[in-house]
Design an enzyme around this catalytic site. Structure first.
Site, PDB file in Angstrom:
ATOM      1  N   LYS A   1      11.807   9.197   8.084  1.00 36.87           N
ATOM      2  CA  LYS A   1      10.752   8.555   8.868  1.00 36.87           C
ATOM      3  C   LYS A   1      11.339   7.292   9.515  1.00 36.87           C
ATOM      4  CE  LYS A   1       6.757   6.936  10.300  1.00 36.87           C
ATOM      5  NZ  LYS A   1       6.238   7.459  11.595  1.00 36.87           N
TER       6      LYS A   1
ATOM      7  N   ASN B   1      -1.270  11.924  17.012  1.00 35.46           N
ATOM      8  CA  ASN B   1      -1.103  11.022  15.869  1.00 35.46           C
ATOM      9  C   ASN B   1      -1.053   9.577  16.345  1.00 35.46           C
ATOM     10  OD1 ASN B   1       1.667   9.469  15.224  1.00 35.46           O
ATOM     11  ND2 ASN B   1       2.157  11.269  16.485  1.00 35.46           N
TER      12      ASN B   1
ATOM     13  N   CYS C   1       8.360   4.707  20.124  1.00 38.47           N
ATOM     14  CA  CYS C   1       7.111   4.812  19.354  1.00 38.47           C
ATOM     15  C   CYS C   1       5.931   4.371  20.212  1.00 38.47           C
ATOM     16  CB  CYS C   1       7.156   3.958  18.090  1.00 38.47           C
ATOM     17  SG  CYS C   1       5.557   3.999  17.247  1.00 38.47           S
TER      18      CYS C   1
ATOM     19  N   GLY D   1       3.305  19.169  19.773  1.00 40.16           N
ATOM     20  CA  GLY D   1       2.886  20.573  19.696  1.00 40.16           C
ATOM     21  C   GLY D   1       3.211  21.357  20.955  1.00 40.16           C
TER      22      GLY D   1
END
Ligand code: RRO
Length: 305
Positions: A43, A67, A121, A217
């Site tokens: 992570k 997320n 991020c 995804g």
């Protein structure tokens, strides 16, 4: 059949975990270590441990995930001390400040086989994605390159990029990378600041940032493939494909676009470590049908019409 190389590091299996999914705790890393995953990637970590954003912060279906985890992690020392047996161990770094990244780079343990510097991020309130600021990226990579200059030749100096959509941006970021010591590029992080909503409840599906989060995804595969292929063409780095890999065919397409290995995120979340076996078996079947013996037989060989 699925052996590959990232920079000069040999990997026995070209499929592994995307950072962020099931790779935060000792148990999760141990589970990855005994799975088929070709590498264990941690992570993204910060110097100090973090709880991350408030819950619910993840939602998915067959097509996509969203997320806004907010960098929950056990802190740099934990990931820096963790050791893998029989496979490479990479850590993802995502300091809250630039200097934090330099501190972590300066203090990397020798057993760490590579890093993935996270320039992308999307989920920290008040922080923009470094990869979208070319000046900052240039300065950041220059300093990081100086720090990592004395690493052995098989050390993987990787970065994880956000998706780009514009010809000029592809060229500009590739030029910056080509002037640095980066030798591996992961394309792509989640598509930042998407919004997934539910009609019945007329509501967002995750709590942080009023429902905005990174999209992963199947829906992001075309964008991931485009980024893999662009950076394969514009740099000499090993390219790691990430985005929409659910099947062996998805992995095949990423490799055809130039990926040396692929990372699995949303599907790893949904299926756990068994996905590495399944996707690998499906990829091998495609290769057997096409008479390819190794991934180098077709890597980057995408045909144009
Ligand atoms: O922790 C996160 O919210 C997160 C990170 Br650091 C990242 O790089 N990509 C992402 O989708 N989520």
């Amino acid at each position: 059949m699925l052996v590959s190389k990232i920079n000069n590091t040999d990997i026995n299996y070209c499929i592994y975990n995307a950072s962020g999914v099931r790779c935060s705790t000792k148990n999760e890393l141990n589970k990855l270590n005994i799975s088929k995953s070709g590498i264990v990637l941690s992570k993204s970590c910060t110097i100090n441990s973090r709880q991350g954003n408030s819950l619910p912060r993840y939602w998915d279906n067959n097509l996509l995930s969203i997320n806004s985890s907010g960098l929950p992690n056990l802190g740099f020392d934990f990931y820096n001390e963790y050791k893998c047996i029989n496979k490479p161990y990479f850590i993802s770094l995502s300091g809250m400040k630039y200097d934090d990244n330099f501190y972590m780079l300066n203090n990397l343990n020798n057993h760490i086989n590579g890093i993935e510097l996270n320039l992308s991020c999307p989920n920290i309130k008040g922080h923009s994605q470094t990869g979208y600021d070319f000046n900052q990226t240039e300065n950041f990579l220059r300093k990081a390159s100086e720090i990592l200059d004395d690493k052995k030749s098989d050390f993987v100096f990787g970065i994880k990029l956000p998706p780009y959509f514009d010809e000029h941006h592809f060229n500009k970021i590739a030029e910056i990378i080509n002037n640095s010591k980066v030798n591996s590029i992961t394309c792509i992080n989640s598509l930042g600041n998407g919004l997934v909503i539910d009609s019945e409840s007329e509501s967002c599906l995750i709590k942080p940032k009023n429902g905005f989060g990174g999209i992963g995804g199947s829906v992001i595969k075309p964008i991931a493939l485009a980024n893999v292929h662009k950076f394969y063409s514009l740099t000499k780095c090993s390219i790691i494909g990430c985005g929409g890999i659910k099947t062996g065919n998805d992995a095949f397409q990423h490799i055809l676009c130039g990926a040396s290995a692929v990372q699995v995120g949303t599907t790893f979340y949904q299926e756990d470590t068994e996905c590495f076996n399944r996707i690998g078996d499906e990829l091998k079947e495609i290769m057997i049908n096409k008479n390819y013996k190794t991934i180098d037989n077709f890597k980057g060989n995408l045909k144009y019409l």
